[in-house]
Design a protein around this motif. Structure first.
Motif, PDB file in Angstrom:
ATOM      1  N   LEU A 125      12.877  -3.970  -4.828  1.00 31.23           N
ATOM      2  CA  LEU A 125      13.845  -3.077  -5.556  1.00 31.23           C
ATOM      3  C   LEU A 125      14.706  -3.717  -6.810  1.00 31.23           C
ATOM      4  O   LEU A 125      14.722  -3.551  -7.818  1.00 31.23           O
ATOM      5  N   THR A 129      14.470  -2.662 -10.455  1.00 30.65           N
ATOM      6  CA  THR A 129      15.923  -2.077 -10.963  1.00 30.65           C
ATOM      7  C   THR A 129      16.169  -2.848 -12.353  1.00 30.65           C
ATOM      8  O   THR A 129      16.503  -1.861 -13.431  1.00 30.65           O
ATOM      9  N   ARG A 183      17.345   8.258  -2.792  1.00 31.46           N
ATOM     10  CA  ARG A 183      18.004   6.816  -2.598  1.00 31.46           C
ATOM     11  C   ARG A 183      18.478   6.591  -4.022  1.00 31.46           C
ATOM     12  O   ARG A 183      19.510   5.823  -4.513  1.00 31.46           O
ATOM     13  N   LEU A 184      16.985   6.363  -4.850  1.00 33.87           N
ATOM     14  CA  LEU A 184      17.063   5.660  -6.164  1.00 33.87           C
ATOM     15  C   LEU A 184      17.646   6.675  -7.327  1.00 33.87           C
ATOM     16  O   LEU A 184      17.665   5.936  -8.453  1.00 33.87           O
ATOM     17  N   THR A 187      19.101   5.251 -10.651  1.00 32.92           N
ATOM     18  CA  THR A 187      18.932   3.967 -10.990  1.00 32.92           C
ATOM     19  C   THR A 187      17.727   3.729 -12.101  1.00 32.92           C
ATOM     20  O   THR A 187      17.605   2.400 -12.581  1.00 32.92           O
TER      21      THR A 187
END
Ligand SMILES: NC(=O)c1ccc[n+]([C@@H]2O[C@H](COP(=O)([O-])OP(=O)(O)OC[C@H]3O[C@@H](n4cnc5c(N)ncnc54)[C@H](OP(=O)(O)O)[C@@H]3O)[C@@H](O)[C@H]2O)c1
Length: 299
Positions: A125, A129, A183-184, A187
């Motif tokens: 991640l 990201t 959740r992401l 991002t």
């Protein structure tokens, strides 16, 4: 700027066709597999598809969570050193086992179909990201429809039936995929599931001929069930790879996340049970306990 993609189990079957599709779309593709000769052949085909962006093979047995950790370290270090962004991670690995097996004490289909892609994604991640906009594509299966839906433990009680256990691990992974998308959000990392439908590959040729993989009720109907399996897995892997390629590349999906691309290469409604927050929470607890990403999770 070079766009790079990693495809797990990318040296054969649907994964290799996905890798070739991504190479044709201009990605520098890294394929992961166990066998280095198959890896070298896959790289040759990737290079023939897109000589401008050489392919790469990374060896790893994705049934081993230790090897998944080492693979994640290697990929993260490569991107940190080269400055290239990791634009796409396709978690394509999957396996079905006719007999119950464990890997480091955990039932094997849960390890290969869920814990392994879960752990690789979580560990990458920071890299994904840093390289945003980026995409994670998790390969799912219609077998989620035959899954027991309780996730208090890695395995439900009762007998072992490989096809149903495979479907249950894929259901865990689909619930994780949708949960991760939420959740992401914001991002720049989008998360998709891709359902290949079916194809004649090593996985389907090797296991779908054994009546032991289905529950006793379905075994009574084995000639019918087998014919259905044969029909649904008779197509080429190049077609079954298309949902993954679309999930990874289609510009119509820019700014979208949590979308399932179906066998017809269009977004479809996710299998309902995978959208249940309690189920996703139970899967999260199991994943953290059996594939910890921090010392605290493993306790
Ligand atoms: N085929 C279908 O009908 C179907 C239907 C629905 C969903 N799916 C899903 O689609 C995905 C691809 O399926 P497939 O049928 O193409 O599978 P497959 O025929 O088993 O794929 C072969 C590829 O998987 C690699 N592989 C297998 N086990 C591995 C492991 N433990 N570690 C690293 N690499 C491994 C092989 O590498 P080596 O040669 O090095 O072993 C090879 O590159 C899976 O997630 C599967 O669940 C398939």
């Amino acid at each position: 700027m070079t766009k790079t993609a990693v495809v797990t189990a990318g040296t054969g079957g649907i994964g290799l066709e996905t890798a070739l599709g991504l190479a044709a779309a201009g990605f520098a593709v890294t394929v992961v597999g166990r066998d280095s000769e198959r890896g070298a052949r896959a790289v040759e085909r990737i290079n023939a598809t897109d000589p401008a962006h050489p392919g790469r093979f990374l060896p790893a047995d994705l049934a081993s969570l230790d090897q998944v950790r080492a693979l994640a370290d290697r990929i993260a270090a490569h991107h940190a050193a080269s400055g290239e962004s990791l634009a796409v991670l396709v978690n394509n690995v999957g396996a079905m086992f006719p007999e119950r097996r464990t890997l480091d004490g955990v039932e094997a289909s849960f390890v290969v179909n869920h814990l392994s892609p879960y752990l690789l994604t979580e560990l990458l991640l920071p890299t994904l990201t840093a390289g945003a906009p980026s995409r994670v594509v998790n390969v799912t299966s219609g077998a989620v429809g035959v899954a027991r839906r309780t996730f208090d433990a890695v395995e439900p009680p009762g007998g072992y039936y490989g096809f149903h256990w495979y479907g249950r691990a894929k259901l865990a992974n689909l619930a994780y995929t949708l949960d991760l998308a939420t959740r992401l959000n914001g991002t720049g990392v989008s998360v998709f599931a891709a359902d290949p439908g079916g194809a004649a590959t090593v996985m389907t040729d090797g296991t779908l001929t054994d009546p032991k993989i289905v529950s006793p009720a379905l075994r009574l109907l084995w000639p019918l069930v087998r014919r259905k399996f044969e029909r649904s897995t008779s197509g080429p892997a190049s077609v079954a790879a298309k949902p993954s390629i679309i999930a990874a590349t289609d510009s119509a999906l820019t700014d979208r996340t949590g979308v399932v691309i179906g066998p017809q290469m269009r977004p479809i409604a996710p299998f309902r049970a995978a959208t249940d927050h309690r189920l996703a929470e139970a899967v999260r607890r199991l994943s953290q306990a059996h594939a910890p990403t921090t010392a605290k999770e493993g306790t």
